[in-house]
Write an enzyme that holds these catalytic residues in place. Sequence first.
Site, PDB file in Angstrom:
ATOM      1  N   LYS A 139       0.702  -1.331  -0.113  1.00  0.00           N
ATOM      2  CA  LYS A 139       0.003  -0.117   0.132  1.00  0.00           C
ATOM      3  C   LYS A 139       0.944   1.250   0.056  1.00  0.00           C
ATOM      4  O   LYS A 139       1.722   1.597   1.081  1.00  0.00           O
ATOM      5  CB  LYS A 139      -1.006   0.080   1.252  1.00  0.00           C
ATOM      6  CG  LYS A 139      -1.745   1.350   1.567  1.00  0.00           C
ATOM      7  CD  LYS A 139      -2.906   1.288   2.508  1.00  0.00           C
ATOM      8  CE  LYS A 139      -3.566   2.479   2.635  1.00  0.00           C
ATOM      9  NZ  LYS A 139      -4.599   2.518   3.650  1.00  0.00           N
ATOM     10  N   LYS A 197      -2.355  -1.654  -3.760  1.00  0.00           N
ATOM     11  CA  LYS A 197      -3.178  -0.703  -3.701  1.00  0.00           C
ATOM     12  C   LYS A 197      -2.316   0.603  -3.838  1.00  0.00           C
ATOM     13  O   LYS A 197      -1.520   0.670  -3.008  1.00  0.00           O
ATOM     14  CB  LYS A 197      -3.983  -0.463  -2.444  1.00  0.00           C
ATOM     15  CG  LYS A 197      -4.693   0.593  -2.317  1.00  0.00           C
ATOM     16  CD  LYS A 197      -5.361   0.710  -0.956  1.00  0.00           C
ATOM     17  CE  LYS A 197      -6.085   1.777  -0.565  1.00  0.00           C
ATOM     18  NZ  LYS A 197      -6.301   2.241   0.863  1.00  0.00           N
TER      19      LYS A 197
HETATM   20  C1  PBG Z   1      -7.586   3.500   5.518  1.00  0.00           C
HETATM   21  C2  PBG Z   1      -7.951   3.284   4.283  1.00  0.00           C
HETATM   22  C3  PBG Z   1      -7.630   4.217   3.289  1.00  0.00           C
HETATM   23  C4  PBG Z   1      -8.284   3.840   1.837  1.00  0.00           C
HETATM   24  C5  PBG Z   1      -8.646   2.326   2.193  1.00  0.00           C
HETATM   25  N1  PBG Z   1      -8.205   2.278   3.810  1.00  0.00           N
HETATM   26  C6  PBG Z   1      -7.121   5.663   3.103  1.00  0.00           C
HETATM   27  C7  PBG Z   1      -5.663   6.120   3.548  1.00  0.00           C
HETATM   28  O1  PBG Z   1      -5.021   5.128   3.547  1.00  0.00           O
HETATM   29  O2  PBG Z   1      -5.774   7.295   3.546  1.00  0.00           O
HETATM   30  C8  PBG Z   1      -8.252   4.408   0.580  1.00  0.00           C
HETATM   31  C9  PBG Z   1      -9.330   3.786  -0.383  1.00  0.00           C
HETATM   32  C10 PBG Z   1      -9.585   4.639  -1.404  1.00  0.00           C
HETATM   33  O3  PBG Z   1      -9.045   5.594  -1.750  1.00  0.00           O
HETATM   34  O4  PBG Z   1     -10.464   4.417  -1.983  1.00  0.00           O
HETATM   35  N2  PBG Z   1      -6.233   3.870   6.076  1.00  0.00           N
END
Ligand code: PBG
Length: 327
Positions: free
Chosen positions: A194, A247
């Site tokens: 991520k 992601k």
């Molecule tokens: C929580 C989380 C996020 C997303 C999914 N889980 C936000 C982030 O990490 O800032 C992003 C999902 C999206 O942008 O569709 N941490």
Amino acid sequence: MELTVRPRRLRGNETIRKMVRETRMDKSSLVYPMFVVEGVNIKEEIPSMYGQYRYSVDRMEEKLLELAEAGVQNVMLFGIPAHKDEAGSGAYDTDGIVQRGFRKARQACPQLYLMGDVCMCEYTSHGHCGLLHGQDVDNDRTLELLAQTALSQVQAGADMVAPSDMMDGRVGAIRRLLDQNHYEHIPIMAYSVKFASSFYGPFRDAADSAPAFGDRKTYQMDFHNRREAVKEALLDAAEGADILMVKPAMAYGDLIREVKDATHLPLAAYSVSGEYAMVKTTAAAGFVDETSIMCEMAVSAYRAGADIYITYFAQELAKCMEEGRIG
Ligand code: PBG
């Protein structure tokens, strides 16, 4: 003309094109992310994500039924609490917003497979993904709270938990606490790869979870890195993750393939809020055809190696698969 190899032979009509198609997908691999908010009788559109809404617990059912009807069986819940605090206590509150969302979804649509996003940023007053120590997130003290969050979601009815916080050791910590509570059978899907990405912008609007200061670069990955993606994936696999994730999806196809080749676990790709918003806004401006590019993006993730696709377009994609437009 002496041409022995003519690739066009296999493109002559729709039937032959489908016969030799290399990427096949199915509705059963789609996951829909859904936002649950405090309050009553709320279905409010998220300004930066046309067509996506925040639902209060009492209004979830209509959307869940619509998804089930469309053949989308998997839903990932995100909670948006009314109150946030330093310790993100709403995340692991047994009666918190997402926990009530799970109970409702479980009862209203028992046929759906429910997943919980495990993180603290929607629940902390500072918007970071864990407990602060000075200006940084304290990794090890956060682990315990993440594990509690996962446990509370499972107790409320989640079939699977998906840690998205990017703390070191969270998969192991969650696995241990679930096992101690006799939830050995509950799988963990780790947001392993991520990135600290600006593609999450609209989500942070939706969940009101932008960090109050700084950014997430001390825990989310630097998007210049490729080997580190494999390192994270292998680490999560070793800690007991059942499914791995990359992601965002669209700009990270190379890493979907890299992780796919490096491990033997099912792999998910999350097409995030910024990807969705880009499609919606450019289509609304009349510059591209929404359905076509949505399909192309989805196929690209599967072609790169995704087995599971998490997307705000899940319902629309299910329809395209049903109609044989893709798949
Ligand atoms: C929580 C989380 C996020 C997303 C999914 N889980 C936000 C982030 O990490 O800032 C992003 C999902 C999206 O942008 O569709 N941490």
